[in-house]
Design a protein around this motif. Structure first.
Motif, PDB file in Angstrom:
ATOM      1  N   PHE A  93       0.815  -1.208   0.000  1.00 30.84           N
ATOM      2  CA  PHE A  93       0.000   0.000   0.000  1.00 30.84           C
ATOM      3  C   PHE A  93       0.852   1.262   0.000  1.00 30.84           C
ATOM      4  CE2 PHE A  93      -1.866   3.266   2.818  1.00 30.84           C
ATOM      5  CZ  PHE A  93      -2.871   3.716   1.965  1.00 30.84           C
ATOM      6  N   LEU A  94       1.897   1.300   0.876  1.00 33.62           N
ATOM      7  CA  LEU A  94       2.657   2.529   1.037  1.00 33.62           C
ATOM      8  C   LEU A  94       3.893   2.582   0.159  1.00 33.62           C
ATOM      9  CD1 LEU A  94       2.938   5.177   2.520  1.00 33.62           C
ATOM     10  CD2 LEU A  94       4.170   3.982   4.341  1.00 33.62           C
ATOM     11  N   ILE A  95       4.617   1.476   0.052  1.00 29.24           N
ATOM     12  CA  ILE A  95       5.862   1.467  -0.717  1.00 29.24           C
ATOM     13  C   ILE A  95       5.529   1.565  -2.206  1.00 29.24           C
ATOM     14  CG2 ILE A  95       7.936   0.163  -1.286  1.00 29.24           C
ATOM     15  CD1 ILE A  95       7.701  -1.160   1.450  1.00 29.24           C
ATOM     16  N   PRO A  96       6.064   2.573  -2.925  1.00 26.69           N
ATOM     17  CA  PRO A  96       5.744   2.708  -4.361  1.00 26.69           C
ATOM     18  C   PRO A  96       6.227   1.493  -5.128  1.00 26.69           C
ATOM     19  CG  PRO A  96       6.837   4.679  -3.496  1.00 26.69           C
ATOM     20  CD  PRO A  96       6.949   3.630  -2.449  1.00 26.69           C
ATOM     21  N   LYS A  97       5.410   1.028  -6.049  1.00 28.41           N
ATOM     22  CA  LYS A  97       5.827  -0.114  -6.842  1.00 28.41           C
ATOM     23  C   LYS A  97       6.900   0.323  -7.841  1.00 28.41           C
ATOM     24  CE  LYS A  97       2.422   0.350 -10.543  1.00 28.41           C
ATOM     25  NZ  LYS A  97       1.392  -0.325 -11.338  1.00 28.41           N
ATOM     26  N   LYS A  98       7.647  -0.600  -8.366  1.00 33.19           N
ATOM     27  CA  LYS A  98       8.705  -0.305  -9.330  1.00 33.19           C
ATOM     28  C   LYS A  98       8.064   0.117 -10.656  1.00 33.19           C
ATOM     29  CE  LYS A  98      12.601  -2.559 -11.656  1.00 33.19           C
ATOM     30  NZ  LYS A  98      13.356  -3.834 -11.784  1.00 33.19           N
ATOM     31  N   CYS A 121       6.350  12.012 -13.920  1.00 34.29           N
ATOM     32  CA  CYS A 121       6.011  10.717 -13.311  1.00 34.29           C
ATOM     33  C   CYS A 121       6.372  10.699 -11.831  1.00 34.29           C
ATOM     34  CB  CYS A 121       6.736   9.607 -14.059  1.00 34.29           C
ATOM     35  SG  CYS A 121       6.327   7.955 -13.459  1.00 34.29           S
ATOM     36  N   PHE A 122       7.578  11.198 -11.505  1.00 34.14           N
ATOM     37  CA  PHE A 122       7.990  11.213 -10.107  1.00 34.14           C
ATOM     38  C   PHE A 122       7.134  12.160  -9.269  1.00 34.14           C
ATOM     39  CE2 PHE A 122      12.246   9.426 -11.439  1.00 34.14           C
ATOM     40  CZ  PHE A 122      12.072   8.234 -10.765  1.00 34.14           C
ATOM     41  N   TYR A 123       6.760  13.297  -9.847  1.00 33.70           N
ATOM     42  CA  TYR A 123       5.874  14.215  -9.134  1.00 33.70           C
ATOM     43  C   TYR A 123       4.533  13.539  -8.813  1.00 33.70           C
ATOM     44  CZ  TYR A 123       8.764  18.416  -9.612  1.00 33.70           C
ATOM     45  OH  TYR A 123       9.762  19.340  -9.487  1.00 33.70           O
ATOM     46  N   MET A 124       4.032  12.806  -9.790  1.00 32.03           N
ATOM     47  CA  MET A 124       2.767  12.117  -9.600  1.00 32.03           C
ATOM     48  C   MET A 124       2.879  11.064  -8.491  1.00 32.03           C
ATOM     49  SD  MET A 124       0.485  10.154 -12.475  1.00 32.03           S
ATOM     50  CE  MET A 124       1.741   8.902 -12.737  1.00 32.03           C
ATOM     51  N   LYS A 125       4.009  10.311  -8.510  1.00 29.99           N
ATOM     52  CA  LYS A 125       4.226   9.308  -7.477  1.00 29.99           C
ATOM     53  C   LYS A 125       4.358   9.952  -6.100  1.00 29.99           C
ATOM     54  CE  LYS A 125       4.269   5.599 -10.029  1.00 29.99           C
ATOM     55  NZ  LYS A 125       3.244   4.535  -9.859  1.00 29.99           N
ATOM     56  N   MET A 126       5.049  11.086  -6.048  1.00 25.45           N
ATOM     57  CA  MET A 126       5.204  11.780  -4.769  1.00 25.45           C
ATOM     58  C   MET A 126       3.854  12.259  -4.251  1.00 25.45           C
ATOM     59  SD  MET A 126       8.680  14.006  -5.403  1.00 25.45           S
ATOM     60  CE  MET A 126       8.416  14.939  -3.899  1.00 25.45           C
ATOM     61  N   GLU A 127       3.032  12.745  -5.140  1.00 28.85           N
ATOM     62  CA  GLU A 127       1.703  13.206  -4.737  1.00 28.85           C
ATOM     63  C   GLU A 127       0.863  12.036  -4.219  1.00 28.85           C
ATOM     64  OE1 GLU A 127      -2.119  15.566  -6.668  1.00 28.85           O
ATOM     65  OE2 GLU A 127      -0.199  15.550  -7.723  1.00 28.85           O
ATOM     66  N   GLU A 128       0.977  10.905  -4.919  1.00 26.90           N
ATOM     67  CA  GLU A 128       0.250   9.706  -4.499  1.00 26.90           C
ATOM     68  C   GLU A 128       0.724   9.225  -3.134  1.00 26.90           C
ATOM     69  OE1 GLU A 128      -0.277   5.040  -5.905  1.00 26.90           O
ATOM     70  OE2 GLU A 128       0.570   6.518  -7.296  1.00 26.90           O
ATOM     71  N   LEU A 129       2.065   9.196  -2.952  1.00 26.96           N
ATOM     72  CA  LEU A 129       2.637   8.772  -1.676  1.00 26.96           C
ATOM     73  C   LEU A 129       2.244   9.728  -0.560  1.00 26.96           C
ATOM     74  CD1 LEU A 129       4.468   6.831  -0.149  1.00 26.96           C
ATOM     75  CD2 LEU A 129       6.420   8.243  -0.804  1.00 26.96           C
ATOM     76  N   GLY A 130       2.269  11.040  -0.853  1.00 26.00           N
ATOM     77  CA  GLY A 130       1.878  12.033   0.141  1.00 26.00           C
ATOM     78  C   GLY A 130       0.444  11.841   0.582  1.00 26.00           C
ATOM     79  N   SER A 131      -0.427  11.512  -0.375  1.00 22.89           N
ATOM     80  CA  SER A 131      -1.842  11.280  -0.063  1.00 22.89           C
ATOM     81  C   SER A 131      -1.998  10.067   0.857  1.00 22.89           C
ATOM     82  CB  SER A 131      -2.622  11.076  -1.359  1.00 22.89           C
ATOM     83  OG  SER A 131      -3.968  10.753  -1.091  1.00 22.89           O
ATOM     84  N   LYS A 132      -1.239   9.011   0.554  1.00 19.32           N
ATOM     85  CA  LYS A 132      -1.299   7.809   1.396  1.00 19.32           C
ATOM     86  C   LYS A 132      -0.786   8.090   2.798  1.00 19.32           C
ATOM     87  CE  LYS A 132      -0.848   4.431  -2.374  1.00 19.32           C
ATOM     88  NZ  LYS A 132       0.013   3.393  -2.976  1.00 19.32           N
ATOM     89  N   LEU A 133       0.356   8.811   2.866  1.00 15.86           N
ATOM     90  CA  LEU A 133       0.911   9.148   4.179  1.00 15.86           C
ATOM     91  C   LEU A 133      -0.062   9.997   4.983  1.00 15.86           C
ATOM     92  CD1 LEU A 133       4.633   9.890   3.290  1.00 15.86           C
ATOM     93  CD2 LEU A 133       3.790   8.036   4.731  1.00 15.86           C
ATOM     94  N   ASN A 134      -0.700  10.931   4.325  1.00 15.40           N
ATOM     95  CA  ASN A 134      -1.673  11.782   4.996  1.00 15.40           C
ATOM     96  C   ASN A 134      -2.836  10.961   5.528  1.00 15.40           C
ATOM     97  OD1 ASN A 134      -2.612  14.525   5.672  1.00 15.40           O
ATOM     98  ND2 ASN A 134      -4.257  14.063   4.230  1.00 15.40           N
ATOM     99  N   HIS A 135      -3.262   9.969   4.739  1.00 10.84           N
ATOM    100  CA  HIS A 135      -4.344   9.078   5.177  1.00 10.84           C
ATOM    101  C   HIS A 135      -3.917   8.272   6.403  1.00 10.84           C
ATOM    102  CE1 HIS A 135      -7.912   6.541   4.727  1.00 10.84           C
ATOM    103  NE2 HIS A 135      -7.112   5.506   4.969  1.00 10.84           N
ATOM    104  N   VAL A 155       2.850  19.127  10.054  1.00  5.59           N
ATOM    105  CA  VAL A 155       1.882  18.028  10.124  1.00  5.59           C
ATOM    106  C   VAL A 155       1.041  18.212  11.390  1.00  5.59           C
ATOM    107  CG1 VAL A 155       1.535  15.547  10.396  1.00  5.59           C
ATOM    108  CG2 VAL A 155       3.322  16.379   8.857  1.00  5.59           C
ATOM    109  N   TRP A 156      -0.275  18.111  11.212  1.00  4.30           N
ATOM    110  CA  TRP A 156      -1.213  18.235  12.347  1.00  4.30           C
ATOM    111  C   TRP A 156      -2.412  17.356  11.997  1.00  4.30           C
ATOM    112  CZ3 TRP A 156      -0.735  20.372  17.055  1.00  4.30           C
ATOM    113  CH2 TRP A 156      -1.863  20.622  17.810  1.00  4.30           C
ATOM    114  N   ASN A 157      -2.451  16.136  12.551  1.00  2.00           N
ATOM    115  CA  ASN A 157      -3.469  15.178  12.101  1.00  2.00           C
ATOM    116  C   ASN A 157      -4.812  15.395  12.793  1.00  2.00           C
ATOM    117  OD1 ASN A 157      -2.976  14.116  14.629  1.00  2.00           O
ATOM    118  ND2 ASN A 157      -2.804  12.001  13.938  1.00  2.00           N
ATOM    119  N   LYS A 158      -5.790  14.576  12.387  1.00  2.00           N
ATOM    120  CA  LYS A 158      -7.156  14.758  12.875  1.00  2.00           C
ATOM    121  C   LYS A 158      -7.277  14.530  14.374  1.00  2.00           C
ATOM    122  CE  LYS A 158      -9.580  13.732   8.562  1.00  2.00           C
ATOM    123  NZ  LYS A 158     -10.538  12.845   7.863  1.00  2.00           N
TER     124      LYS A 158
END
Length: 581
Positions: free
Chosen positions: A2-7, A126-140, A160-163
């Protein structure tokens, strides 16, 4: 995962927008195609459409104008020595190759044919997109952590200030993100970490909400040795504390109820079995004094269970130390002192080189059971008295005293008062040991317990020997009930074991009963011959029957009257008539 970006493979990011020309095409024509399609590279193939070179706008800009207008073929200007990559390579490897060789594009080739192009802007996107995806997962993930999470940069700005932080501190993330933490929490523990750059673990504090309790852990963040900020996790333990208090109350209530049950349940006092009135009174007294420090003297015939009783007292006392039983009659007189008090290394010939602790040290905070205390030599009686008074011992060959906290329970089947008169036992020691006296009744005075004990021993012995529990012939049970049991419980247990191991059938019959028991019972029966005078015989029979009923009921006249099938008033009249007490 889920968190680790696939190759990411090259084929997932390569572009299909490219110009492919024949190596004989004119350079000027190829340039027009590049400008028309807004591309800054072009790829040259041979007759088999296999890639043989490439040319970029940068390369064309370095040519002469005359070369562009003379109809020169592109093959004269193309770059033949080019780097290529496979579609199955990772995008990361592709990026590293481009950086290493200082190129902005890589043709993707399969079997010599061009199938796509990887350009630097595609890799970046591509890397920007992956970073955005990873950031979204981390935020979740951060927002679903049970703890409140706060991260600040090295200048104290909240990043960072979570719910759960919003919930715990009643501060919304859009209000605090990007702001300095000290503006909202001037005494925040995270501010201390920013100053000291040292971790703070499990600090209790109360947040602005007074109805909550919080434990905070904060850590500095170092990346490649450089301090970049700090992170804290705050755990709301309000519910845990509430449950802990409830659990403590429940434990206290349970402990109270256990103690109350122990007060009234004779079945819960060690392994002591029996319902007789005398035994029950002894158990009640033992319970009452068990949790005190009072010395106890247990008196009773051999085999009445004095050690079992003393062990039950120790268990009920809840003392932390060990229960150490000592048979005073089994210790050689010359070894009494070293056994009781221990000895230092080299104290005497044959001593352990490391020394040895005595029974009082071993039983510290526990109980010492001195069985056959009457056999203690007079010299040792004086030393034992001193230990009981001073609550300290000195090892044989030692110079320093050792404090001990030991409860002493002693036992004997001898008359200590008579021994005191004969100057065989110290009177002062007797009164020190006899703070509380317990008298264990012999089995002949516990007539109603004999059957209970027989069945208990029968089950235990059969379990130990993997035998089926046999029945006992009623005649055998009556013989065992009428026997006087001079050896008390110990003799009864040995007899039951004798009957079990010799029985071949599923029933224990009269022929298995030991000869000495049969002779004793027959002798008792023969002694009950009645006189020829009928009135005297009837009188004797009434007396014997009444005494037997009273013995079976352990002195309970109401039960005895039921056994005799007569009114209680008649029983009282007969007892008074025959002067039966």
């Amino acid at each position: 995962m889920f968190l680790i970006p696939k190759k990411t493979l090259v084929q997932e990011a390569m572009s299909d927008k490219y110009i492919q020309v024949h190596y004989t095409d004119e350079l000027s024509v190829c340039l027009e195609k590049m400008l028309k399609n807004n591309l800054d590279d072009i790829y040259i193939v041979d007759e088999d459409k296999k890639l043989i070179g490439l040319l970029s706008l940068t390369d064309i800009s370095k040519t002469k104008k005359s070369d562009l207008n003379n109809g020169n073929p592109i093959k004269n200007f193309m770059i033949k020595d080019m780097d290529i990559i496979s579609k199955d390579e990772s995008l990361l490897d592709c990026r590293n190759m481009m950086i290493k060789n200082k190129i902005a594009r890589l043709p993707v080739v399969e079997n010599g044919h061009l199938i796509g192009v990887i350009r630097s802007d595609q890799i970046r996107d591509c890397f920007y997109m992956k970073m955005e995806e990873l950031g979204s997962k981390l935020n979740h993930i951060i927002n679903n952590i049970h703890e409140a999470v706060c991260v600040v940069d090295k200048d104290g700005h909240v990043v960072v200030w979570n719910k759960n932080s919003e919930k715990l501190y009643n501060v919304k993330s859009d209000m605090i993100l990007g702001k300095k933490l000290e503006e909202f929490f001037p005494k925040g523990i995270l501010l201390k970490v920013l100053k000291t750059k040292e971790a703070v673990d499990d600090v209790y504090h109360s947040p602005p909400r007074k109805d909550t309790d919080v434990i905070v852990t904060a850590q500095p963040i170092f990346i490649d040795g450089e301090f970049v900020g700090a992170v804290s996790t705050d755990r709301d333990i309000t519910e845990v504390k509430r449950l802990s208090r409830q659990l403590q109350k429940a434990n206290d209530a349970l402990k109270f109820l256990e103690n109350e049950v122990k007060k009234f349940s004779s079945d819960d006092f060690g392994n002591i079995i029996g319902k007789s009135e005398k035994l029950t009174k002894s158990i009640q007294t033992a319970r009452q004094v068990a949790k005190t420090n009072a010395s106890i003297l247990i008196l009773g015939e051999s085999g009445t269970g004095k050690e079992v009783f003393s062990r039950a007292i120790h268990d009920y006392s809840q003392r932390e130390g060990l229960f150490v039983p000592v048979n005073c009659s089994a210790i050689p007189s010359e070894l009494f002192e070293s056994e009781f008090f221990g000895y230092e290394a080299g104290a005497f010939t044959g001593a352990n080189r490391k020394g040895k602790m005595g029974i009082f040290e071993l039983a510290n905070n526990g109980t010492v059971f001195l069985d056959e205390i009457a056999d203690l030599p007079m010299q040792m009686q004086a030393k034992l008295l001193r230990v009981l008074q001073e609550k300290e011992v000195r090892r044989v060959g030692g110079e320093k005293t050792i404090k001990v906290n030991v409860r002493v329970i002693s036992a004997t089947n001898k008359d200590l008062k008579e021994m005191i008169e004969n100057e065989e036992f110290r009177e002062d020691l007797y009164y020190r040991l006899n703070v509380v006296e317990l008298n264990l009744p012999p089995l002949r005075e516990r007539h109603g317990d004999i059957v209970i004990l027989i069945h208990k021993f029968l089950k235990d012995i059969c379990d130990q020997n993997s035998r089926t529990i046999p029945e006992i012939d009623p005649e055998v049970m009556e013989i065992l009930r009428n026997y006087k049991w001079k050896g008390n419980i110990r003799e009864l247990k040995n007899t039951v074991e004798h009957l079990v191991v010799l029985s071949k059938k599923d029933i224990i019959t009269k022929d298995l009963v030991p000869k000495y028991i049969m002779e004793n019972v027959n002798k008792t029966t023969n002694s009950q011959n009645y006189p020829m005078d009928l009135n005297q015989a009837i009188s004797k029979l009434e007396q014997d029957t009444i005494k037997k009923a009273l013995n079976m009921s352990e002195g309970n006249k109401a039960k005895a009257a039921k056994y005799l099938n007569i009114p209680r008033s008649t029983l009282y009249y007969k007892m008074d008539q025959y002067q039966i007490k």
